[in-house]
Design an enzyme around this catalytic site. Structure first.
Site: not given
Ligand code: BGC
Length: 840
Positions: A225
């Protein structure tokens, strides 16, 4: 572009090049290596649309209802159409990887980003995700299914340390991923932020290499993530291939040194690079540009968004068959009341959010149906935490273009306006989160001046609000009105932009119809709250709404409700309340919203109440309301979809995907949700959602699977084999007849639960193991067949470290919800031999 010959490219790549490929280049993309014809991959969020590569000022997209709404459709065919459309939208944005779907289960209704996941049941979640992934990937776009695994708190989740038994993980939190691996093979998996049993997931060899790759035999790419990688050697050795986003924090020189010191083997590096190159080969079709003439907003895409929205709406109460309303009966009067009447909730907040092509407004949809002359509206009260975005009656100064003018500076602009900006742009977005898309030439510490001309549509008092990520000031006609530069109020509630922004400060201004007011904000991205000198992504949010006396507004709305035939109230939560980066503290709506609904019901008991929220809410007035319609966050088609259901254009068929409890204290995660001194025990074990309420014999308000229709269905002819032997058969069939006995066409969600009556361990009373949405013309009937297998009968045996279908007696239960009172047919059968298994 030709496919990459992975073996020969691996042989050609230098160690530096390999390392470079294993981390992002920027917020959304990986590196390209022209020397070897390796293209960059670009990602976009998901799960309700494809935002593209900009939080700020990016392209618009189709905004679908939130995932709990998608879950409420219980419709795999629809999810595969959704996936296909999102694959298409992803390609149109020039991306190859959609960061979706989210399949974590809501063990508490408070999780701020609970709306991003399909629901509380692993079978529902895993099977809908499979249909979605198959749809997306049929377009040559990869899904990064997330967040692996058991992500159930959103506030600063990097620090969360979750403690959970293997059985709980296997039977609940890993199961949707396992089902998706079996039924859809997502090409990528995104790890979650937190740690499980002492190890952060992005560096957990058991969860990544052992579970995904060995147990499940999966061969895709694992990415972290965003900023969810916490080590160099540990992460790569665990099997976490790609660090996102870039520039890298953990790879580069650090990885080179880990290889030099033999903490990471060359073959481990090659394995990750191989996964990355394989992914490029899988997404070949989406590396080809899309014909722009076929891209963007289209009637077909709108129709699909509307179908998902209408099919997700759940009719929870309909005493005396007040609904559906009949638009053809003349002389009836309607009132549209409540915050959602003016500001419909279309999405939760955070990374799942995007700017839609347009939003269908409930008022327009109602007027279209019954004629503008028969509709009056009054908001009655506000339900927001932050002033609604300033998005109408604004013009770029000196032009007739709608929006704001932005000037970027590398130093503080002087008040006489003589400092030259480094760059300028315009936007219509009143929330400006500068996490990406900053212009060239902007340094780490920058300033932005945002200006707009507000043309007052009527004479009234307005409230203008400002939140900043950094520090800033707001001026109206050159006079400073809000100072968030020298000091900021202490944070007492969650704030916009992932809970990073300041509290909002508002100012009230008297405006005259037709007059122009110059609104200017000056922002510096230095944060006050993080200590002097802290520089970060900056941002600001400008809100504006009518300023009114709450008591007067309430009584106006109540008088209006009394005077019309049909008051329709739309109210609930919105992205202020439910967003990534934060969690709610209570189930309650804003107190004034409950007060408004109660007051409306007391003067007009036939009032129609529509609630909006991504996750369960408290409904203290439920007894006094004859109708109740839950409309989730309905995406861009919210208004039209609500009216489709209220007026019977569509017979409601949505079913609750997350159980609505009577009280927060009744919820499975109640004793362990929240920061808990950083040790979060998933102490409810395998009992979340309806599994918990049923085991405790503590009925909730509305159970998982519950929802009414304008017609009636009768079930009969349940056929279940008497004996099953999984050592001799992989599958078995169950069938049941469903008849639409009412006078309207309608769709029913046939739900099949399995009960293990003789288990040696504590198991849920029943578990969903099959469901089917069937569309039945009035009077018609259909035989619905289910093919079940080992998944329907097994639990995870801690003793044997395998799945175990235990010899003994089971029951198939056909029900209209998980509530024991809604069981319609039951039939026992025997499993004649024990069956142990592992893998998929
Ligand atoms: C989130 C993800 C997301 C990623 C990119 C993170 O903060 O947990 O779900 O895909 O950011 O935006």
């Amino acid at each position: 572009m030709a496919l990459i010959d992975v073996d020969s490219v691996l042989a050609e790549l230098t160690i530096h090049e390999k390392i470079k490929l294993l981390a992002g280049k920027d917020t959304w993309s990986t590196f390209a290596l022209e020397r070897l014809n390796i293209p960059a991959l670009t990602t976009t969020d998901g799960p309700h649309g494809a935002r593209g590569t900009s939080f700020f000022n990016g392209p618009r997209g189709m905004l679908l209802p939130c995932a709990t709404a998608m879950g409420a459709t219980f419709d795999q065919d629809l999810m595969s159409a959704v996936g296909k459309m999102l694959g298409r939208e992803t390609r149109e944005k020039g991306c190859q990887v959609l960061l979706a779907p989210t399949v974590c289960l809501q063990r508490s209704p408070l999780i701020g980003r609970g709306f991003e996941a399909f629901g509380e049941d692993p079978w529902l979640s895993g099977t809908l995700a499979s249909a979605y992934v198959n749809g997306v990937q049929s377009e040559g776009v990869a899904c990064a299914i997330k967040h692996y695994a058991a992500h159930d708190q959103s506030t600063n989740s990097q620090e969360d340390s979750i403690w959970v038994s293997e059985r709980t993980l296997r039977e609940l939190h890993l199961l949707p991923f396992q089902i998706a691996m079996k039924q859809a093979n997502p090409w990528s998996v995104m790890t979650s932020y937190h740690s499980i049993n002492g190890v952060h997931i992005a560096e957990d060899p058991w969860l990544i290499n052992q579970m995904l790759r060995k147990d499940w035999g999966w061969d895709g790419l694992v990415m972290s993530d965003w900023f969810g990688t916490y080590s160099t050697a540990e992460a790569l050795n665990a099997g976490m291939d790609l660090e996102m986003p870039g520039p890298t924090r953990w790879r580069g020189q650090l990885l080179l040194w880990s290889i030099a010191s033999k903490k990471v083997k060359q073959e481990t590096l090659d394995f990750a690079v191989r996964n990355f190159l394989n992914l490029i080969n899988k997404v070949q079709p989406s590396l080809q540009p899309v014909d722009p003439s076929t891209a963007g907003d289209s009637p077909e895409k709108r129709a699909l968004c509307r179908k998902v929205a209408t099919d997700s709406i759940v009719l929870l109460k309909n005493e005396k068959s007040i609904l559906p309303l009949n638009p053809t009966i003349g002389g009836k009067t309607y009132a549209l009341i409540g915050p959602g009447a003016l500001y419909p909730a279309v999405s939760g907040g955070g990374s799942a959010d995007l700017v839609p092509y347009y939003v269908s407004q409930p008022l327009d949809a109602l007027k279209e149906l019954v004629g503008a002359g028969n509709v009056t509206t009054n908001i009655g009260c506000y339900g927001h935490l932050f002033t609604p975005l300033l998005s109408s009656s604004i013009m770029v100064p000196g032009t007739s273009e709608e929006g704001f003018y932005l000037e970027y500076f590398t130093q503080e602009p002087d008040s006489s306006g003589t400092t030259n900006p480094v760059a300028t742009t315009t936007t219509t977005q009143a929330q400006m989160y500068f996490a990406d898309n900053l212009p060239e030439g902007i340094t780490e510490g920058y300033w932005v001046r945002v200006s707009t001309t507000y043309l007052a549509p009527e004479t009234r008092m307005i409230e203008v609000g400002l939140c900043v990520l950094g520090k800033g000031r707001l001026y109206v006609d050159g006079v400073e009105k809000i100072d968030l530069f020298t000091s900021q109020p202490k944070k007492t509630i969650q704030t916009p932009m992932f809970d990073q922004a300041s509290m909002e400060v508002t100012t009230v201004i008297d405006v005259k119809e037709g007059q122009k007011y110059e609104i200017v904000v000056i922002l510096h991205n230095e944060r006050l709250t993080a200590g002097v000198g802290a520089l970060n992504a900056g941002g600001l949010r400008i809100g504006c709404c009518e300023h009114f006396d709450p008591a007067t507004k309430l009584s106006e709305a109540v008088e209006l409700a009394r005077s019309v035939d049909y008051p329709i109230v739309i109210a609930g939560l919105n992205a202020d309340w439910e967003s990534e980066g934060l969690d709610r503290k209570s189930l309650a709506l804003a107190p004034q919203v409950d007060q408004l609904i109660e007051a409306v019901l007391s003067v007009n008991p036939n009032a129609i109440i529509v609630t909006q929220a991504g996750c369960p809410i408290a409904i203290p007035w439920v007894e006094s309301s004859k109708t109740l319609v839950h409309a989730w966050y309905g995406g861009q088609e919210t208004g039209a979809a609500i009216m489709d259901v209220l007026f019977g254009k569509v017979n409601p068929s949505g079913r609750i995907s997350v159980t609505f409890p009577k009280r927060l204290e009744d919820t499975p995660g109640f004793l362990s949700f929240g920061k808990q001194d950083k040790m979060l025990h998933y102490g409810e074990g395998v009992f979340i959602g309806y599994r918990y309420y049923e085991k405790l014999r503590n009925p909730p308000l509305f159970s998982f699977g519950y929802g009414l229709s304008y017609t009636t269905f009768v079930y009969s002819d349940l056929n279940v084999p008497k004996e099953i032997n999984l050592t001799k058969q992989d599958t078995f069939q169950v069938s049941v007849k469903v008849q639409n006995t009412g006078s309207r066409d309608g769709a029913e969600v046939v739900q099949l639960y399995v009960l293990d009556l003789t288990s040696s361990v504590q198991r849920p009373v029943k578990e969903l193991k099959g469901y089917r949405k069937v569309h039945l013309p009035a009077g018609s009937s259909v035989d619905v067949a289910f093919t079940l297998d080992k998944y329907a009968l097994s639990f995870w045996s801690q003793e044997q470290e395998k799945w175990l279908a235990e010899k003994g007696t089971f029951e198939i239960c056909i029900a209209t919800s998980a509530d024991p009172n809604d069981e319609v047919l039951r039939q026992p059968f025997d499993l004649v031999a024990e069956y142990l298994w592992s893998g998929l």
